[in-house]
Design a protein around this motif. Structure first.
Motif, PDB file in Angstrom:
ATOM      1  N   TYR A 184      -2.011   3.205  -4.310  1.00  0.00           N
ATOM      2  CA  TYR A 184      -1.783   1.896  -3.694  1.00  0.00           C
ATOM      3  C   TYR A 184      -3.101   1.210  -3.337  1.00  0.00           C
ATOM      4  CZ  TYR A 184       0.082  -1.859  -0.895  1.00  0.00           C
ATOM      5  OH  TYR A 184       0.381  -3.113  -0.417  1.00  0.00           O
ATOM      6  N   LYS A 185      -4.101   1.986  -2.924  1.00  0.00           N
ATOM      7  CA  LYS A 185      -5.405   1.400  -2.619  1.00  0.00           C
ATOM      8  C   LYS A 185      -5.985   0.714  -3.857  1.00  0.00           C
ATOM      9  CE  LYS A 185      -9.131   3.764  -2.795  1.00  0.00           C
ATOM     10  NZ  LYS A 185     -10.217   4.745  -2.602  1.00  0.00           N
ATOM     11  N   ALA A 186      -5.908   1.407  -5.010  1.00  0.00           N
ATOM     12  CA  ALA A 186      -6.429   0.820  -6.244  1.00  0.00           C
ATOM     13  C   ALA A 186      -5.606  -0.398  -6.658  1.00  0.00           C
ATOM     14  CB  ALA A 186      -6.420   1.872  -7.353  1.00  0.00           C
ATOM     15  N   TYR A 187      -4.291  -0.311  -6.494  1.00  0.00           N
ATOM     16  CA  TYR A 187      -3.412  -1.423  -6.865  1.00  0.00           C
ATOM     17  C   TYR A 187      -3.641  -2.624  -5.961  1.00  0.00           C
ATOM     18  CZ  TYR A 187       0.901  -4.072  -7.548  1.00  0.00           C
ATOM     19  OH  TYR A 187       1.805  -5.076  -7.798  1.00  0.00           O
ATOM     20  N   ARG A 188      -3.837  -2.368  -4.665  1.00  0.00           N
ATOM     21  CA  ARG A 188      -3.947  -3.444  -3.681  1.00  0.00           C
ATOM     22  C   ARG A 188      -5.194  -4.300  -3.906  1.00  0.00           C
ATOM     23  NH1 ARG A 188      -3.998  -7.215  -1.207  1.00  0.00           N
ATOM     24  NH2 ARG A 188      -3.476  -7.677   0.965  1.00  0.00           N
ATOM     25  N   LYS A 189      -6.212  -3.756  -4.515  1.00  0.00           N
ATOM     26  CA  LYS A 189      -7.432  -4.518  -4.768  1.00  0.00           C
ATOM     27  C   LYS A 189      -7.210  -5.653  -5.762  1.00  0.00           C
ATOM     28  CE  LYS A 189     -10.642  -0.749  -3.731  1.00  0.00           C
ATOM     29  NZ  LYS A 189     -11.677   0.177  -4.270  1.00  0.00           N
ATOM     30  N   ARG A 190      -6.168  -5.518  -6.587  1.00  0.00           N
ATOM     31  CA  ARG A 190      -5.922  -6.523  -7.615  1.00  0.00           C
ATOM     32  C   ARG A 190      -4.618  -7.301  -7.428  1.00  0.00           C
ATOM     33  NH1 ARG A 190      -7.312  -1.863 -10.293  1.00  0.00           N
ATOM     34  NH2 ARG A 190      -5.157  -1.556 -10.958  1.00  0.00           N
ATOM     35  N   HIS A 191      -3.667  -6.685  -6.725  1.00  0.00           N
ATOM     36  CA  HIS A 191      -2.346  -7.299  -6.597  1.00  0.00           C
ATOM     37  C   HIS A 191      -1.871  -7.222  -5.145  1.00  0.00           C
ATOM     38  CE1 HIS A 191      -2.176  -7.189 -10.984  1.00  0.00           C
ATOM     39  NE2 HIS A 191      -2.525  -5.914 -10.916  1.00  0.00           N
ATOM     40  N   ASN A 192      -0.806  -7.982  -4.862  1.00  0.00           N
ATOM     41  CA  ASN A 192      -0.230  -7.978  -3.518  1.00  0.00           C
ATOM     42  C   ASN A 192       1.290  -8.019  -3.610  1.00  0.00           C
ATOM     43  OD1 ASN A 192      -0.137  -7.946  -0.737  1.00  0.00           O
ATOM     44  ND2 ASN A 192      -0.337 -10.175  -0.544  1.00  0.00           N
ATOM     45  N   SER A 193       1.834  -7.146  -4.418  1.00  0.00           N
ATOM     46  CA  SER A 193       3.268  -7.131  -4.672  1.00  0.00           C
ATOM     47  C   SER A 193       4.026  -6.464  -3.526  1.00  0.00           C
ATOM     48  CB  SER A 193       3.563  -6.381  -5.980  1.00  0.00           C
ATOM     49  OG  SER A 193       4.933  -6.115  -6.100  1.00  0.00           O
ATOM     50  N   GLU A 201      -1.625  -0.548   6.702  1.00  0.00           N
ATOM     51  CA  GLU A 201      -2.901  -1.186   7.022  1.00  0.00           C
ATOM     52  C   GLU A 201      -3.708  -1.476   5.755  1.00  0.00           C
ATOM     53  OE1 GLU A 201      -4.754   1.128  10.137  1.00  0.00           O
ATOM     54  OE2 GLU A 201      -3.560   0.073  11.640  1.00  0.00           O
ATOM     55  N   LEU A 202      -3.476  -0.728   4.696  1.00  0.00           N
ATOM     56  CA  LEU A 202      -4.045  -1.119   3.401  1.00  0.00           C
ATOM     57  C   LEU A 202      -3.416  -2.427   2.936  1.00  0.00           C
ATOM     58  CD1 LEU A 202      -4.170   2.303   1.490  1.00  0.00           C
ATOM     59  CD2 LEU A 202      -6.147   0.847   2.018  1.00  0.00           C
ATOM     60  N   ARG A 203      -2.128  -2.556   3.145  1.00  0.00           N
ATOM     61  CA  ARG A 203      -1.418  -3.792   2.792  1.00  0.00           C
ATOM     62  C   ARG A 203      -1.962  -4.977   3.589  1.00  0.00           C
ATOM     63  NH1 ARG A 203       2.659  -6.752  -0.136  1.00  0.00           N
ATOM     64  NH2 ARG A 203       3.905  -7.929   1.332  1.00  0.00           N
ATOM     65  N   ASP A 204      -2.209  -4.744   4.892  1.00  0.00           N
ATOM     66  CA  ASP A 204      -2.692  -5.823   5.761  1.00  0.00           C
ATOM     67  C   ASP A 204      -4.154  -6.160   5.512  1.00  0.00           C
ATOM     68  OD1 ASP A 204      -0.191  -5.780   6.888  1.00  0.00           O
ATOM     69  OD2 ASP A 204      -0.792  -4.624   8.646  1.00  0.00           O
ATOM     70  N   GLY A 205      -4.880  -5.216   4.906  1.00  0.00           N
ATOM     71  CA  GLY A 205      -6.301  -5.424   4.692  1.00  0.00           C
ATOM     72  C   GLY A 205      -7.173  -4.946   5.837  1.00  0.00           C
ATOM     73  N   GLU A 238     -11.141   0.616   2.608  1.00  0.00           N
ATOM     74  CA  GLU A 238     -11.507   1.774   1.797  1.00  0.00           C
ATOM     75  C   GLU A 238     -11.109   3.042   2.538  1.00  0.00           C
ATOM     76  OE1 GLU A 238     -12.455   3.884  -1.296  1.00  0.00           O
ATOM     77  OE2 GLU A 238     -12.743   1.706  -1.327  1.00  0.00           O
ATOM     78  N   ILE A 239     -10.621   4.045   1.811  1.00  0.00           N
ATOM     79  CA  ILE A 239     -10.291   5.325   2.415  1.00  0.00           C
ATOM     80  C   ILE A 239     -10.526   6.420   1.377  1.00  0.00           C
ATOM     81  CG2 ILE A 239      -7.822   4.969   1.899  1.00  0.00           C
ATOM     82  CD1 ILE A 239      -7.252   6.679   4.423  1.00  0.00           C
TER      83      ILE A 239
END
Length: 404
Positions: free
Chosen positions: A74-83, A133-137, A141-142
């Protein structure tokens, strides 16, 4: 032989603190011995989840790998998308192992219980928090090792308190000055000694010595008051169980906090004089605070925001009421899929909704009741008894009294 379950007897503390000394000496001299702390953590995980509990150890290892994959994907996905769909999928997958474990008692002949291990709930809370919190920004990085250390921080791994990743990470990455560390150690010692009084003296008195005696008499009187089992001894059971629940769990939490302090980690408090609460909302700001605040931030507030964003309910009061019901219903199911846990959750949701009505009524009529020691005492008395009655429901004793 030492009981290797966390914080169960004084001998366990000798082993725990004795093996912690090298890490403590390192912190005293301004250096965190991360390799030693990792070895120490792995060793205690091994003796806690090894031996006859080897299946729990395997379940724990598989769980950590699974959750780590979810977070990194999800961390890698979240950098490019916000689904939203992807986010919800990750949350559902994250809580899926916990759901399986909670459903296991319903299917006793199944092997679902093999997925469980001590502390799975608290590790799930931590993982869901990180995903949100990854979703919220708020977490950018973790790293793998940081996430694993956060999940498997041994003092809190089995029953909390529930820490937050960023707060934990800030403590873990810094090394305190000698004076500041000595202050933490001093406070840690105080927490541990207070925990001994709570768990091994007061908790033992109320839970091991007194409670079974009162329960026995109450069960003998199960035909009292037209077969309802209502009796003076049932009332005694309610109060004694409430005292036991508090002192046992608060003592455990104090141990976890104290050991955390020895490692230079300021794990958050879990209890703040909850039986002095002035109303039920105040109670949840004092009782099992790390769990209560987790549900507030990641369930109640999220549900409230979703309802308002989608304009599902226009009335703000109704929005909060629906959020309370869902929040405490989920909390009830988290404790277990039994009627008394679910009723316990709904009871507290109803109590908070009623309390909100009362607070709004008082605000609209400021001269109705004058605040003084007498009215404050009444508020504390009513809240205390409301809470104790909810703990009677939570205990499951009514299930034994009525249905067995």
């Amino acid at each position: 032989m030492i009981n290797l379950q966390p914080y169960t007897n004084p001998a366990y503390f000798i082993l725990l603190i004795g093996t912690l000394l090298p890490a403590m000496i390192g912190l005293y001299f301004g250096k965190r011995l991360k390799v030693y702390e990792a070895i120490w953590t792995f060793s205690f995980l091994l003796i806690t989840f090894g031996g006859i509990k080897w299946h729990q150890g395997i379940a724990l290892a598989a769980y950590i790998i699974f959750q780590q994959l979810l977070v990194q994907i999800y961390k890698a996905y979240r950098k490019r998308h916000n689904s939203t769909a992807m986010f919800l999928s990750m949350i559902i997958l994250s809580i899926f192992p916990l759901v399986i474990v909670k459903l296991a008692p319903i299917f006793p002949s199944s092997q679902l219980s093999l997925f469980g291990f001590l502390g799975i709930s608290y590790l799930t809370f931590k993982t869901v928090q990180v995903l949100m919190e990854l979703r919220d920004g708020t977490i950018k990085e973790i790293r793998v090792r940081d996430f694993v250390r956060f999940l498997l921080f041994f003092p809190t791994v089995s029953s909390g308190p529930i820490d937050r990743f960023k707060r934990f990470q800030a403590d873990e990455q810094q090394v305190l000055s000698r004076d500041a560390y000595l202050v933490m150690v001093d406070r840690g010692v105080q927490y541990i000694f207070k925990g001994f009084v709570y768990k091994f003296i007061l908790g033992y008195f109320f839970g091991t010595w007194l409670l079974p005696r009162i329960a026995h008499v109450a069960l003998l009187e199960r035909h009292a008051f037209f077969g309802t089992g209502l009796s003076l001894h049932l009332v005694e059971y309610m109060y004694v169980y409430s005292m036991y629940l508090f002192f046992d769990f608060a003592g455990y939490s104090l141990f976890a906090i104290g050991i955390s302090y020895f490692l230079g980690i300021k794990t958050p408090e879990n209890f703040n004089a909850p039986f002095r609460s002035h109303n039920i909302k105040d109670f949840w700001n004092r009782w099992h605070m790390s769990l209560s605040f987790w549900f507030r931030d990641f369930v109640f507030m999220r549900v409230t925001f979703f309802i308002m964003k989608k304009r599902l309910i226009k009335n703000r009061i109704r929005v909060s009421q629906v959020a309370y019901l869902l929040n405490f219903l989920i909390m009830g199911f988290w404790h277990g899929v039994t009627w008394y846990y679910i009723v316990y959750g709904l009871f507290h949701a109803t109590a908070i909704i009623i309390n909100d009505y009362w607070l709004r009524y008082k605000k609209a009529h400021p001269n109705l009741i004058k605040h003084n020691m007498f009215t404050e005492g009444i508020a504390i008395f009513l809240t205390f008894n409301t809470v104790c009655f909810s703990f009677l429901i939570f205990s499951g004793f009514l299930n034994t009294l009525w249905f067995k």
